[in-house]
Scaffold this motif. Structure first.
Motif, PDB file in Angstrom:
ATOM      1  N   PRO A 270     -12.553  -0.308  -4.635  1.00 29.10           N
ATOM      2  CA  PRO A 270     -11.907  -1.599  -4.904  1.00 29.10           C
ATOM      3  C   PRO A 270     -12.061  -2.509  -3.693  1.00 29.10           C
ATOM      4  N   PRO A 271     -11.725  -3.803  -3.835  1.00 30.73           N
ATOM      5  CA  PRO A 271     -11.819  -4.718  -2.691  1.00 30.73           C
ATOM      6  C   PRO A 271     -10.876  -4.284  -1.568  1.00 30.73           C
ATOM      7  N   LEU A 272     -11.246  -4.609  -0.334  1.00 31.37           N
ATOM      8  CA  LEU A 272     -10.378  -4.343   0.812  1.00 31.37           C
ATOM      9  C   LEU A 272      -9.084  -5.132   0.679  1.00 31.37           C
ATOM     10  N   THR A 273      -7.974  -4.499   1.041  1.00 31.15           N
ATOM     11  CA  THR A 273      -6.675  -5.166   0.984  1.00 31.15           C
ATOM     12  C   THR A 273      -5.939  -4.978   2.305  1.00 31.15           C
ATOM     13  N   SER A 274      -4.978  -5.849   2.550  1.00 30.57           N
ATOM     14  CA  SER A 274      -4.144  -5.719   3.744  1.00 30.57           C
ATOM     15  C   SER A 274      -3.214  -4.521   3.602  1.00 30.57           C
ATOM     16  N   ILE A 275      -2.860  -3.926   4.737  1.00 26.18           N
ATOM     17  CA  ILE A 275      -1.841  -2.883   4.775  1.00 26.18           C
ATOM     18  C   ILE A 275      -0.531  -3.543   5.180  1.00 26.18           C
ATOM     19  N   VAL A 276       0.483  -3.408   4.339  1.00 27.26           N
ATOM     20  CA  VAL A 276       1.747  -4.123   4.546  1.00 27.26           C
ATOM     21  C   VAL A 276       2.904  -3.132   4.513  1.00 27.26           C
ATOM     22  N   ALA A 277       3.755  -3.208   5.531  1.00 31.42           N
ATOM     23  CA  ALA A 277       4.999  -2.421   5.557  1.00 31.42           C
ATOM     24  C   ALA A 277       6.159  -3.388   5.646  1.00 31.42           C
ATOM     25  N   ARG A 278       7.192  -3.162   4.839  1.00 30.56           N
ATOM     26  CA  ARG A 278       8.382  -4.010   4.840  1.00 30.56           C
ATOM     27  C   ARG A 278       9.629  -3.107   4.843  1.00 30.56           C
ATOM     28  N   GLY A 279      10.370  -3.168   5.935  1.00 35.57           N
ATOM     29  CA  GLY A 279      11.596  -2.365   6.038  1.00 35.57           C
ATOM     30  C   GLY A 279      11.345  -0.881   5.871  1.00 35.57           C
ATOM     31  N   LEU A 280      10.219  -0.393   6.356  1.00 31.10           N
ATOM     32  CA  LEU A 280       9.830   0.998   6.122  1.00 31.10           C
ATOM     33  C   LEU A 280      10.732   1.953   6.914  1.00 31.10           C
ATOM     34  N   ARG A 281      11.224   2.947   6.210  1.00 27.86           N
ATOM     35  CA  ARG A 281      12.025   3.998   6.846  1.00 27.86           C
ATOM     36  C   ARG A 281      11.614   5.339   6.279  1.00 27.86           C
ATOM     37  N   PHE A 282      11.565   6.341   7.185  1.00 28.91           N
ATOM     38  CA  PHE A 282      11.254   7.697   6.729  1.00 28.91           C
ATOM     39  C   PHE A 282      12.057   8.691   7.543  1.00 28.91           C
ATOM     40  N   SER A 283      12.557   9.709   6.816  1.00 30.10           N
ATOM     41  CA  SER A 283      13.316  10.786   7.442  1.00 30.10           C
ATOM     42  C   SER A 283      12.941  12.105   6.781  1.00 30.10           C
ATOM     43  N   TYR A 284      12.881  13.160   7.574  1.00 31.27           N
ATOM     44  CA  TYR A 284      12.644  14.503   7.055  1.00 31.27           C
ATOM     45  C   TYR A 284      13.952  15.169   6.617  1.00 31.27           C
TER      46      TYR A 284
END
Length: 463
Positions: A270-284
């Protein structure tokens, strides 16, 4: 090696002669062919049955029962094992029934089969029910030891499912299936003969044993028993040999059609797209590894995660390629990905060339060979990667990531452990083969940023 093999053979023959001698002595002491015929009398019965063609004809009928039942049990155990591993709820429902079946006396099962379905195919059904539980549990044990990281990587790299099954899944499960088959084949013969005997299956070994018992032909009972023992051992050796040969064969088949260049198995990028993160949170499950991250990477940009160890760089890369899911917030864009992980994920029995070709769809074999020669000068590309050093394996993984079709290349400490000359060559490879794709790399070396023209990227909270 040859002397050791000859010694084992001589020891085995000596043990056989010892037991045959003990058998003959016991027969002479009993002095009754009806109770205990000697080995010579049994050998005479075998010769008589073989000369009449009965041995081959009857033995072949029982062999067919064994082969059909065993094959059916193995062919069902593989997909059912995968389903039980993938769906725990189904596993909780199915496994108690399989456990009961595993513990049930086979003679009782045979009687029930006769009552419910009659004598037709009862031998095959008995073999299936005797072999299925151990084979299923072997598949489940193999799946519990499966390298999930390798499976995830091949999935992220968009390797078709059938290639993943042949290259990684089956070879990893195979040793457990082989171990179970060594005992299951013997169980198959016992179940088949018992079912034939109870069900009086005409023209079978079980039926001939029953007839010999009625006619008090004890030497024939021993002769048929000897045939079953020999056939069981030969069948086990054949099944194990075929299973062990299937591993290398499946790995070879997984590469079928690759290395010819000119396309990517019908999967256009597919066409190249921007990588966007908004309010990203991660916890194990404990404190957040990534908290409140906002960022945007333009298509074709180069970024380097250079925060301190433990800041979540590897976690962020796994979130990008979809192996992990965000706890909260949004992360999108950049797909499809090609990946070099921090841990070594290669098919050890394959060479560097085969490992790269498996993922590098659309690349010609000679192009892959040239790139590997540049990254690993003097290393045979067909040598199993399990024999390579850690640094050499890292370079194989780097070449695989660079040559695989993708819009974004994710590299986790790609030059770690490399000497200065190898680091320089690998940086040049990345710069040249990136080809306008987006690069997201984790590295602590400022020289990597400068050499690749990457901008530093921090995972510290932006708000």
């Amino acid at each position: 090696m040859r002397g050791s093999r000859s010694h084992r053979l001589a020891s085995w023959l000596a043990a056989c002669l010892l037991w045959l001698g003990a058998w003959q002595v016991a027969s002479l002491l009993v002095s009754s062919e009806l109770l205990l015929p000697g080995p010579l009398a049994v050998l005479g019965s075998l010769a008589r049955l073989a000369a009449a063609g009965t041995l081959v004809r009857v033995g072949s009928a029982t062999l067919a029962h064994v082969a059909l039942g065993f094959a059916a049990s193995l062919l069902l155990a593989l997909p059912l094992g995968w389903a039980l591993d993938a769906f725990p709820a189904v596993r909780r429902v199915v496994l108690p029934g399989v456990t009961v079946l595993k513990s049930a006396p086979i003679v009782c099962v045979i009687v029930l089969l006769l009552l419910w379905f009659g004598a037709a195919r009862v031998a095959e059904a008995a073999v299936f029910l005797a072999c299925f539980p151990p084979l299923l549990f072997a598949v489940l044990e193999g799946l519990s030891e499966l390298d999930r990281g390798m499976s995830s990587l091949l999935s992220v790299m968009r390797v078709p499912l059938w290639r993943r099954l042949l290259a990684s899944f089956w070879p990893q499960v195979l040793p457990f299936v082989v171990a179970a088959s060594r005992s299951a084949v013997g169980m198959a013969w016992k179940a088949a003969v018992a079912a034939e005997l109870v069900g009086s299956s005409l023209g079978s070994v079980g039926e001939r044993v029953f007839q010999a018992k009625l006619l008090l032909e004890t030497s024939d009972v021993f002769a048929w028993t000897a045939l079953v023992i020999l056939a069981s051992r030969l069948s086990e050796a054949l099944v194990v040999a075929l299973l062990e040969a299937s591993g290398p064969l499946c790995r070879s088949l997984s590469l079928m059609g690759l290395g010819r260049g000119g396309g990517g198995e019908g999967r256009a990028l597919p066409p190249l797209t921007s990588i966007v993160a908004r309010g990203l949170r991660f916890s194990y499950g404990g404190p957040s590894v990534i908290e409140g991250l906002d960022l945007e990477l333009a298509p074709g940009s180069r970024a380097c995660l250079n925060d301190a160890s433990g800041s979540g760089k590897t976690t962020f890369l796994r979130l990008l390629d979809g192996v992990l899911a965000p706890t909260a917030g949004e992360l999108r864009g950049g797909a499809p990905f090609s990946v070099q992980t921090q841990g070594s994920l290669l098919v050890d029995e394959m060479g560097a060339l085969q490992n790269v070709l498996l993922c590098a769809r659309g690349r010609a074999r000679d192009e892959v060979e040239r790139t590997l020669a540049e990254a690993l000068p003097g290393v045979d590309p067909l040598r199993p990667v399990g024999e390579l050093s850690g640094g050499q394996r890292r370079r194989v993984e780097l070449v695989r990531a660079l040559l695989s079709p993708s819009n974004t290349v994710l590299l986790d400490e790609p030059f770690a452990g490399l000497d200065p000359d190898a680091r320089r060559r690998c940086r040049s490879l990345v710069d040249r083969l990136l080809g306008g794709r987006t690069l997201v790399m984790a590295s602590h070396d400022e020289g990597d940023l400068r050499a690749l023209g990457a901008r530093p990227l921090s995972l510290r909270p932006t708000r």
